[in-house]
Design a protein around this motif. Structure first.
Motif, PDB file in Angstrom:
ATOM      1  N   VAL A 109       0.835  -1.199   0.000  1.00  0.00           N
ATOM      2  CA  VAL A 109       0.000   0.000   0.000  1.00  0.00           C
ATOM      3  C   VAL A 109       0.873   1.253   0.000  1.00  0.00           C
ATOM      4  N   PHE A 110       0.262   2.349  -0.445  1.00  0.00           N
ATOM      5  CA  PHE A 110       0.858   3.669  -0.298  1.00  0.00           C
ATOM      6  C   PHE A 110       0.355   4.278   1.008  1.00  0.00           C
ATOM      7  N   VAL A 111       1.232   4.981   1.699  1.00  0.00           N
ATOM      8  CA  VAL A 111       0.835   5.741   2.882  1.00  0.00           C
ATOM      9  C   VAL A 111       1.247   7.186   2.656  1.00  0.00           C
ATOM     10  N   ALA A 112       0.354   8.106   3.023  1.00  0.00           N
ATOM     11  CA  ALA A 112       0.594   9.528   2.775  1.00  0.00           C
ATOM     12  C   ALA A 112      -0.090  10.339   3.874  1.00  0.00           C
ATOM     13  N   PRO A 113       0.242  11.634   3.983  1.00  0.00           N
ATOM     14  CA  PRO A 113      -0.461  12.485   4.943  1.00  0.00           C
ATOM     15  C   PRO A 113      -1.966  12.460   4.693  1.00  0.00           C
ATOM     16  N   THR A 114      -2.738  12.405   5.756  1.00  0.00           N
ATOM     17  CA  THR A 114      -4.190  12.306   5.656  1.00  0.00           C
ATOM     18  C   THR A 114      -4.775  13.464   4.845  1.00  0.00           C
ATOM     19  N   ASP A 115      -5.659  13.116   3.915  1.00  0.00           N
ATOM     20  CA  ASP A 115      -6.415  14.088   3.110  1.00  0.00           C
ATOM     21  C   ASP A 115      -5.562  14.943   2.167  1.00  0.00           C
ATOM     22  N   GLU A 116      -4.302  14.590   1.975  1.00  0.00           N
ATOM     23  CA  GLU A 116      -3.473  15.378   1.058  1.00  0.00           C
ATOM     24  C   GLU A 116      -3.689  14.975  -0.395  1.00  0.00           C
ATOM     25  N   PHE A 117      -4.023  13.673  -0.616  1.00  0.00           N
ATOM     26  CA  PHE A 117      -4.258  13.177  -1.979  1.00  0.00           C
ATOM     27  C   PHE A 117      -5.575  12.420  -2.013  1.00  0.00           C
ATOM     28  N   ASP A 118      -6.288  12.563  -3.120  1.00  0.00           N
ATOM     29  CA  ASP A 118      -7.566  11.862  -3.263  1.00  0.00           C
ATOM     30  C   ASP A 118      -7.386  10.423  -3.742  1.00  0.00           C
ATOM     31  N   SER A 119      -6.306  10.170  -4.496  1.00  0.00           N
ATOM     32  CA  SER A 119      -6.072   8.837  -5.041  1.00  0.00           C
ATOM     33  C   SER A 119      -4.587   8.685  -5.364  1.00  0.00           C
ATOM     34  N   ILE A 120      -4.215   7.476  -5.768  1.00  0.00           N
ATOM     35  CA  ILE A 120      -2.826   7.232  -6.152  1.00  0.00           C
ATOM     36  C   ILE A 120      -2.448   8.086  -7.359  1.00  0.00           C
ATOM     37  N   ASP A 163      11.529  10.423   6.645  1.00  0.00           N
ATOM     38  CA  ASP A 163      11.625  11.546   5.705  1.00  0.00           C
ATOM     39  C   ASP A 163      10.249  12.088   5.325  1.00  0.00           C
ATOM     40  N   MET A 164       9.257  11.189   5.245  1.00  0.00           N
ATOM     41  CA  MET A 164       7.902  11.657   4.951  1.00  0.00           C
ATOM     42  C   MET A 164       7.379  12.525   6.094  1.00  0.00           C
ATOM     43  N   THR A 165       7.624  12.113   7.320  1.00  0.00           N
ATOM     44  CA  THR A 165       7.148  12.919   8.458  1.00  0.00           C
ATOM     45  C   THR A 165       7.870  14.258   8.532  1.00  0.00           C
ATOM     46  N   ASN A 166       9.053  14.328   7.973  1.00  0.00           N
ATOM     47  CA  ASN A 166       9.811  15.583   7.953  1.00  0.00           C
ATOM     48  C   ASN A 166       9.535  16.413   6.698  1.00  0.00           C
ATOM     49  N   GLY A 167       8.568  15.967   5.872  1.00  0.00           N
ATOM     50  CA  GLY A 167       8.161  16.738   4.709  1.00  0.00           C
ATOM     51  C   GLY A 167       9.050  16.607   3.498  1.00  0.00           C
ATOM     52  N   ARG A 168       9.934  15.613   3.482  1.00  0.00           N
ATOM     53  CA  ARG A 168      10.840  15.439   2.351  1.00  0.00           C
ATOM     54  C   ARG A 168      10.294  14.488   1.295  1.00  0.00           C
ATOM     55  N   LEU A 169       9.193  13.820   1.599  1.00  0.00           N
ATOM     56  CA  LEU A 169       8.541  12.899   0.673  1.00  0.00           C
ATOM     57  C   LEU A 169       7.047  13.161   0.682  1.00  0.00           C
ATOM     58  N   HIS A 170       6.398  12.826  -0.429  1.00  0.00           N
ATOM     59  CA  HIS A 170       4.948  12.951  -0.494  1.00  0.00           C
ATOM     60  C   HIS A 170       4.246  11.687   0.010  1.00  0.00           C
ATOM     61  N   ALA A 171       4.907  10.523  -0.143  1.00  0.00           N
ATOM     62  CA  ALA A 171       4.296   9.258   0.257  1.00  0.00           C
ATOM     63  C   ALA A 171       5.386   8.194   0.366  1.00  0.00           C
ATOM     64  N   VAL A 172       5.001   7.049   0.938  1.00  0.00           N
ATOM     65  CA  VAL A 172       5.890   5.883   1.029  1.00  0.00           C
ATOM     66  C   VAL A 172       5.104   4.674   0.549  1.00  0.00           C
ATOM     67  N   PHE A 173       5.772   3.776  -0.148  1.00  0.00           N
ATOM     68  CA  PHE A 173       5.148   2.553  -0.657  1.00  0.00           C
ATOM     69  C   PHE A 173       5.821   1.364   0.004  1.00  0.00           C
ATOM     70  N   ALA A 174       5.037   0.537   0.712  1.00  0.00           N
ATOM     71  CA  ALA A 174       5.623  -0.562   1.497  1.00  0.00           C
ATOM     72  C   ALA A 174       4.581  -1.648   1.724  1.00  0.00           C
ATOM     73  N   ASP A 175       4.995  -2.714   2.427  1.00  0.00           N
ATOM     74  CA  ASP A 175       4.087  -3.823   2.715  1.00  0.00           C
ATOM     75  C   ASP A 175       2.956  -3.374   3.643  1.00  0.00           C
ATOM     76  N   THR A 176       1.788  -3.937   3.437  1.00  0.00           N
ATOM     77  CA  THR A 176       0.601  -3.566   4.197  1.00  0.00           C
ATOM     78  C   THR A 176       0.814  -3.720   5.700  1.00  0.00           C
ATOM     79  N   ALA A 177       1.404  -4.839   6.133  1.00  0.00           N
ATOM     80  CA  ALA A 177       1.594  -5.070   7.563  1.00  0.00           C
ATOM     81  C   ALA A 177       2.560  -4.072   8.169  1.00  0.00           C
ATOM     82  N   VAL A 178       3.600  -3.712   7.434  1.00  0.00           N
ATOM     83  CA  VAL A 178       4.590  -2.753   7.937  1.00  0.00           C
ATOM     84  C   VAL A 178       3.964  -1.372   8.068  1.00  0.00           C
ATOM     85  N   VAL A 179       3.187  -0.980   7.061  1.00  0.00           N
ATOM     86  CA  VAL A 179       2.487   0.303   7.112  1.00  0.00           C
ATOM     87  C   VAL A 179       1.490   0.313   8.271  1.00  0.00           C
TER      88      VAL A 179
END
Length: 244
Positions: A109-120, A163-179
């Motif tokens: 799955v992709f994980v991103a800041p809440t409500d920042e993107f409507d879709s992938i 890096d995402m929490t520090n604003g250097r990335l828009h999203a992270v893509f990783a395994d569902t369980a890890v996310v």
């Protein structure tokens, strides 16, 4: 027996003992599958599973830690016998190593800041963090880079999430369980879109990678997996790390 023959016998015995050791390698930066605890010990679902397998298969095992992108090369150069590291079974990897039976069904799955993107699709033109050498990196390169999505590789998913929490990335893509593990400890972020289960990258599941041609070890691991599932040990481990 004279001293020379005794020495040779002892050497032979020591050599046999050493030959029985199975060297496992992992990348202990992927909780809840593998991580280093406060006592600098490697823990996690994969490590507990591997230790249980060694017990039921009567194998003497040791465990080693290194970067994910070096795991398969290390097996090919026979530095280690097996790798257990939340590794997706893919056709490309199966050309280089042999895999055990599936021990964990996977998705990404992709994980991103809440409500920042409507879709992938909203990530087009944005930067997404991935762990270097993983199926996640290859999936984006093969499927999404042509649409303008850019990957930034990291040694670990934890580094990408930071890096995402520090604003250097828009999203992270990783395994569902890890996310899921990470989201449970971090507010303000959410899964973006649906789970991805493309069989060429994620849907097949996780397997233990073994040096190509080591059928004896592969058989022992597969038999051990069957025993752990039959006696309930696998289910207990699963509930420990992935409670419903």
């Amino acid at each position: 027996m004279n001293k020379t023959l005794l020495s040779l016998a002892l050497l032979a015995t020591c050599g046999a003992a050493q030959a029985e050791e199975v060297k496992f390698v992992t990348n202990a930066a992927y909780p809840p599958f593998e991580f280093v605890d406060e006592n600098n010990e490697m823990q996690g679902f994969d490590l507990d599973l591997a230790r249980a397998l060694c017990d039921v298969a009567a194998l003497q095992c040791s465990f080693h830690n290194q970067s994910f992108d070096s795991l398969i090369p290390s097996l090919k150069f026979r530095r280690y016998h097996a790798a257990i590291a939340a590794m997706d079974i893919t056709p490309e990897r199966a050309k280089q190593v042999d895999f055990s039976n599936i021990y964990y069904e996977n998705s990404a799955v992709f994980v991103a800041p809440t409500d920042e993107f409507d879709s992938i699709d909203g990530l087009n033109g944005k930067t997404v963090g991935v762990q270097n050498g993983t199926s996640h990196q290859k999936y984006i390169q093969d499927k999404l880079e042509s649409e303008g999505l850019e990957t930034r590789p990291y040694q670990s998913v934890q580094d990408a999430l930071l890096d995402m929490t520090n604003g250097r990335l828009h999203a992270v893509f990783a395994d569902t369980a890890v996310v899921g593990e990470w989201l449970g400890k971090n507010d303000g972020y959410a899964v973006l879109g649906e789970r991805i289960t493309d069989d060429n990258y994620f849907g097949t599941g996780f397997g233990i990678a073994v040096t190509k041609g080591n059928q004896e070890l592969l058989d022992k691991l597969n038999q051990g997996l069957s025993e752990l599932k039959a006696n309930g040990s696998y289910d207990r481990l699963y509930q420990k790390y992935f409670p419903q």
